[in-house]
Scaffold this active site. Structure first.
Site, PDB file in Angstrom:
ATOM      1  N   LYS A  65       0.811  -1.080  -0.098  1.00 48.01           N
ATOM      2  CA  LYS A  65      -0.068   0.147   0.104  1.00 48.01           C
ATOM      3  C   LYS A  65       1.174   0.560   0.361  1.00 48.01           C
ATOM      4  O   LYS A  65       0.564   2.006  -0.566  1.00 48.01           O
ATOM      5  CB  LYS A  65      -0.839   0.686   1.584  1.00 48.01           C
ATOM      6  CG  LYS A  65      -1.903  -1.054   1.634  1.00 48.01           C
ATOM      7  CD  LYS A  65      -2.804  -1.323   2.326  1.00 48.01           C
ATOM      8  CE  LYS A  65      -2.206  -1.473   3.395  1.00 48.01           C
ATOM      9  NZ  LYS A  65      -1.698  -2.868   4.107  1.00 48.01           N
ATOM     10  N   THR A  66       1.916   1.954   1.091  1.00 47.20           N
ATOM     11  CA  THR A  66       2.533   2.721   1.055  1.00 47.20           C
ATOM     12  C   THR A  66       3.475   2.318  -0.801  1.00 47.20           C
ATOM     13  O   THR A  66       3.553   3.950  -1.163  1.00 47.20           O
ATOM     14  CB  THR A  66       3.929   2.214   1.929  1.00 47.20           C
ATOM     15  OG1 THR A  66       3.296   2.829   3.391  1.00 47.20           O
ATOM     16  CG2 THR A  66       4.878   3.501   1.571  1.00 47.20           C
ATOM     17  N   ASP A 110      -1.347   6.477   6.390  1.00 46.09           N
ATOM     18  CA  ASP A 110      -1.840   6.034   6.529  1.00 46.09           C
ATOM     19  C   ASP A 110      -2.307   4.580   7.883  1.00 46.09           C
ATOM     20  O   ASP A 110      -2.213   6.377   8.296  1.00 46.09           O
ATOM     21  CB  ASP A 110      -0.148   4.845   7.059  1.00 46.09           C
ATOM     22  CG  ASP A 110       0.038   2.937   6.634  1.00 46.09           C
ATOM     23  OD1 ASP A 110      -0.945   2.953   6.375  1.00 46.09           O
ATOM     24  OD2 ASP A 110       1.040   2.999   7.079  1.00 46.09           O
ATOM     25  N   THR A 159      -5.991  -1.536   6.630  1.00 50.07           N
ATOM     26  CA  THR A 159      -5.675  -3.068   7.052  1.00 50.07           C
ATOM     27  C   THR A 159      -6.927  -3.036   7.576  1.00 50.07           C
ATOM     28  O   THR A 159      -7.068  -4.238   7.647  1.00 50.07           O
ATOM     29  CB  THR A 159      -4.764  -3.096   7.668  1.00 50.07           C
ATOM     30  OG1 THR A 159      -4.306  -2.538   9.335  1.00 50.07           O
ATOM     31  CG2 THR A 159      -3.348  -3.213   8.061  1.00 50.07           C
ATOM     32  N   ARG A 218       6.583  -7.808   1.827  1.00 50.46           N
ATOM     33  CA  ARG A 218       7.761  -7.516   3.031  1.00 50.46           C
ATOM     34  C   ARG A 218       8.039  -8.739   3.673  1.00 50.46           C
ATOM     35  O   ARG A 218       9.192  -8.339   3.761  1.00 50.46           O
ATOM     36  CB  ARG A 218       7.163  -6.856   4.361  1.00 50.46           C
ATOM     37  CG  ARG A 218       7.705  -5.996   5.169  1.00 50.46           C
ATOM     38  CD  ARG A 218       6.563  -5.493   6.067  1.00 50.46           C
ATOM     39  NE  ARG A 218       6.333  -4.027   5.640  1.00 50.46           N
ATOM     40  CZ  ARG A 218       4.895  -3.982   6.355  1.00 50.46           C
ATOM     41  NH1 ARG A 218       4.416  -4.102   7.401  1.00 50.46           N
ATOM     42  NH2 ARG A 218       4.268  -2.940   5.860  1.00 50.46           N
TER      43      ARG A 218
END
Length: 348
Positions: A65-66, A110, A159, A218
């Site tokens: 997402k980032t 975020d 999330t 990640r």
């Protein structure tokens, strides 16, 4: 990939994470549907010469997402301002950020579902009318001063999309949900990461790491760096199948990707609570973690792997969970056909 590296991470870890992030949509691996939709949205806006609709990305931690927020800014050619929902405690904090934006900038928030209510209400007018009302003074003498905001694009990430208010969700013109990656997709991503970091890795070594990465980029990148460390110290610098297996054993990552916390949750559920059902908070206390950590970080993969189920009465270990821990499941325990109806009352 969906959030920034912890500020407690070593500088080389932060540098490594930043160096492997894709910079353009063409470099972004997987998520084909979201990527195609985003490409149409951004390039049509560029062609019109106006900011695109506001964008919301949802999905589990670590899915990108980032990274996508950074890509949005790069594709649009604008600046990027980054913050998070918990960091915006007052409407004045948000007003200062908004009034400092330049035309065409991208504001990334975020965990936007955790933004304070007064700031959220201020954000509504900024998103719709590019205007904010700053209140000066208190009590009967308070005055609202309207301030114009340069046209910008808000990119939100969450999330927990179910915790977003209706008015907030409705103001996003595009909502993209990021799915977990397939093993083959993670293998492509890891090959790219290995090239960037200069890691000498065999095809089998890459596949072993990707198969234990829980479908999360990640985690895949982090495991590759840890296996690289092991290989440099004990295996002449080459990430082979045997080296990957040995390294991941050292770091307590088992053959399906469960780490220490995952196994602690399963062990507590199976041994301490005889397979459940047990409430989320009780389970979190048993493993010494926050309920949010268990629910957002651990549970999604355990549920997807068929090891844990959410029932109306609480969390339940499946027969596969018992077997994964090397234990025999009791007679009558839930198996493949477990009722996985979302539990709305199991937080205690």
């Amino acid at each position: 990939m969906s959030s920034l590296v912890s500020p407690l991470a070593a500088p080389e870890e932060r540098d490594a994470e930043a160096s492997v992030r894709p910079k353009r949509l063409a470099e972004f691996v997987a998520q084909e549907r979201v990527r195609e939709q985003l490409e149409v949205l951004l390039h049509s806006a560029i062609k019109r010469g106006s900011p695109p609709d506001h964008i919301l990305f949802s999905g589990s931690p670590g899915l990108g997402k980032t990274t996508l927020a950074m890509i949005v800014a790069a594709e649009l050619g604008g600046g990027l301002r980054m913050t998070s929902g918990p960091a915006i405690e007052r409407s004045g904090d948000l007003a200062a950020i908004l009034t400092g934006l330049q035309a065409g900038d991208v504001l990334f928030i975020d965990e936007i579902h955790r933004i304070a209510k007064p700031a959220e209400e201020l954000l509504y007018s900024a998103m719709e009318d590019f205007r904010v009302d700053v209140v000066v003074g208190k009590g009967p003498g308070a005055t609202a001063i309207p301030l114009d905001v340069e046209p910008f694009t808000l990119v939100g990430a969450t999330t927990r999309s179910g915790l977003l208010t209706g008015p907030m969700r409705d103001r996003f013109g595009f909502v993209g949900h990021l799915e977990f990656y397939e093993g083959s997709e993670l293998a492509v991503l890891l090959k790219r990461t290995a090239r960037i970091l200069g890691v000498n890795a065999t095809e089998e070594g890459i596949e072993e790491i990707s198969g234990r990465s829980r479908g999360t980029p990640r985690i895949a990148n982090r495991l590759l760096r840890r296996v690289r460390d092991y290989a440099e110290l004990r295996a002449e610098g080459v990430v082979t199948l045997d080296t990957a297996r040995a390294a991941l054993k050292v770091y307590d990552v088992d053959d399906i990707g469960l780490d220490r916390l995952d196994k602690a949750v399963l062990y507590a559920l199976v041994v301490s609570f005889n397979g459940g059902p047990v409430g989320l908070s009780t389970l979190a206390v048993a493993v010494g973690e926050q309920p949010d950590t268990v629910e957002e970080v651990v549970e999604p993969f355990l549920v997807r792997a068929g090891l844990l189920a959410r029932t109306p009465r609480g969390r339940v270990a499946t027969a596969a969970a018992w077997r994964h821990l090397g234990l025999n499941p009791p007679n009558g325990i839930f198996g493949v056909g477990v009722d996985t109806t979302p539990d709305l009352f199991s937080g205690s």
